[in-house]
Motif scaffolding. Structure first.
Motif, mmCIF file in Angstrom:
data_model
loop_
_atom_site.group_PDB
_atom_site.id
_atom_site.type_symbol
_atom_site.label_atom_id
_atom_site.label_comp_id
_atom_site.label_asym_id
_atom_site.label_seq_id
_atom_site.Cartn_x
_atom_site.Cartn_y
_atom_site.Cartn_z
ATOM 1 N N UNK A 108 0.825 -1.183 0.041
ATOM 2 C CA UNK A 108 -0.038 0.204 -0.048
ATOM 3 C C UNK A 108 0.754 1.292 0.260
ATOM 4 N N UNK A 109 1.940 1.115 0.536
ATOM 5 C CA UNK A 109 2.844 2.409 0.718
ATOM 6 C C UNK A 109 3.692 2.440 -0.409
ATOM 7 N N UNK A 110 3.928 1.538 -1.280
ATOM 8 C CA UNK A 110 4.543 1.520 -2.623
ATOM 9 C C UNK A 110 3.750 2.149 -3.412
ATOM 10 N N UNK A 111 2.450 1.796 -3.557
ATOM 11 C CA UNK A 111 1.211 2.243 -4.451
ATOM 12 C C UNK A 111 1.074 3.739 -4.170
ATOM 13 N N UNK A 112 0.959 4.183 -2.873
ATOM 14 C CA UNK A 112 0.794 5.571 -2.534
ATOM 15 C C UNK A 112 1.896 6.358 -3.191
ATOM 16 N N UNK A 113 2.907 5.948 -2.927
ATOM 17 C CA UNK A 113 4.018 6.835 -3.446
ATOM 18 C C UNK A 113 4.394 6.789 -5.076
ATOM 19 N N UNK A 114 3.769 5.842 -5.646
ATOM 20 C CA UNK A 114 4.103 5.752 -7.065
ATOM 21 C C UNK A 114 2.564 6.703 -7.605
ATOM 22 N N UNK A 115 1.607 6.476 -6.912
ATOM 23 C CA UNK A 115 0.750 7.362 -7.403
ATOM 24 C C UNK A 115 0.870 8.890 -7.263
ATOM 25 N N UNK A 116 1.527 9.073 -6.315
ATOM 26 C CA UNK A 116 1.940 10.703 -5.912
ATOM 27 C C UNK A 116 2.742 10.899 -7.023
ATOM 28 N N UNK A 117 3.904 9.940 -7.358
ATOM 29 C CA UNK A 117 4.793 10.401 -8.336
ATOM 30 C C UNK A 117 4.173 10.719 -9.779
ATOM 31 N N UNK A 118 3.145 9.615 -10.241
ATOM 32 C CA UNK A 118 2.506 9.754 -11.200
ATOM 33 C C UNK A 118 1.734 11.252 -11.324
ATOM 34 N N UNK A 119 1.068 11.842 -10.091
ATOM 35 C CA UNK A 119 0.327 13.026 -10.243
ATOM 36 C C UNK A 119 1.524 14.186 -10.538
ATOM 37 N N UNK A 120 2.817 14.032 -10.079
ATOM 38 C CA UNK A 120 3.725 15.131 -10.350
ATOM 39 C C UNK A 120 4.246 15.028 -11.608
ATOM 40 N N UNK A 121 3.829 13.766 -12.398
ATOM 41 C CA UNK A 121 4.396 13.761 -13.947
ATOM 42 C C UNK A 121 5.597 12.849 -13.960
ATOM 43 N N UNK A 122 5.994 12.425 -12.924
ATOM 44 C CA UNK A 122 7.470 11.635 -12.781
ATOM 45 C C UNK A 122 7.186 10.174 -13.280
ATOM 46 N N UNK A 123 6.655 9.848 -14.410
ATOM 47 C CA UNK A 123 6.067 8.537 -14.829
ATOM 48 C C UNK A 123 7.157 7.516 -14.513
ATOM 49 N N UNK A 124 8.382 7.501 -15.018
ATOM 50 C CA UNK A 124 9.242 6.335 -15.064
ATOM 51 C C UNK A 124 9.349 5.700 -13.376
ATOM 52 N N UNK A 125 9.593 6.926 -12.504
ATOM 53 C CA UNK A 125 9.828 6.577 -11.101
ATOM 54 C C UNK A 125 8.339 6.030 -10.712
#
Length: 223
Positions: A176-193
């Motif tokens: 769940x924490x990895x998902x949240x971080x990935x989702x937050x990075x997606x929202x900032x436009x950092x798609x690769x991370x």
């Protein structure tokens, strides 16, 4: 002590919940003579997802047991049951009782925040999470919850990444924490991370529906 009860406790600690329940139901003790009996019955029924029965015995444990730790645990388990069954007002009632009784722990305020968020009361949810962080600013579940809301509600994705990253540092293999971080990075436009974390979350979760949705959206945004 009743041998059936002793066996039940042993089975419960070994996570053999059906065997534990069987022994508890065979116990010669009455609920009055052994308040711990209702406590363990409540725990077993909860683990077996037989929530109606669990509530009955957890309530009995609260009224008959003088162990404050057991009472706290029973109320928190009731909060969990009411949350997963979407009986949010009942969950709120249990949390209010805990706070009134002086159990103002980080876990209680974090649970309050979660219940409010599930009811779409974003401002109230954040207020409770803030209270939790004043008690323990490093509590990973609260950090993750704040980060996820900041990202998912498009409030402040950049700050969301910071909160979620701190949670992942503390529990790097918790999906769940990895998902949240990935989702937050997606929202900032950092798609690769974002994809890196979301793929890890998807693998660890064995295809969790919410994680799959986040991963698909992140992948589609790159097309």
């Amino acid at each position: 002590m009743d041998s059936s009860f002793e066996k039940a406790v042993k089975f419960y600690t070994e996570r053999k919940y059906e065997l534990a329940l069987k022994e508890l139901l065979k116990s010669d003790n009455s609920l009055k003579d052994n308040p711990d009996l209702s406590y363990y019955l409540g725990l077993c029924y909860t683990k077996l997802k037989q929530f109606d029965e669990a509530v009955i015995f957890l309530e009995q444990a609260i009224t008959t047991n003088t162990n404050v730790l057991y009472i706290y645990q029973c109320r928190m388990i009731l909060v969990y049951i009411y949350a997963v069954t979407e009986q949010f007002k009942l969950a709120e009632h249990e949390l209010k009782r805990l706070i009134e009784d002086g159990y103002d722990s980080v876990q209680v305020y974090c649970a309050c925040g979660y219940i409010q968020y599930q009811q779409k009361n974003i401002e109230k949810a954040m207020e409770f999470f803030e209270k939790a962080l004043t008690i323990d600013g490093e509590h990973p579940t609260t950090l993750n919850s704040v980060g996820y809301i900041l990202a998912d509600e498009d409030i402040d994705p950049e700050t969301a990444v910071q909160y979620c990253a701190k949670a992942v540092e503390k529990m790097p293999d918790y999906y769940p924490f990895l998902d949240s971080l990935g989702w937050a990075l997606h929202k900032t436009g950092e798609s690769d991370k974002a994809l890196e974390y979301l793929r890890s979350a998807f693998d660890l979760s064995k295809g969790n529906r919410i994680v799959a949705k986040h991963l698909k959206e992140a992948m589609d945004s790159r097309k």
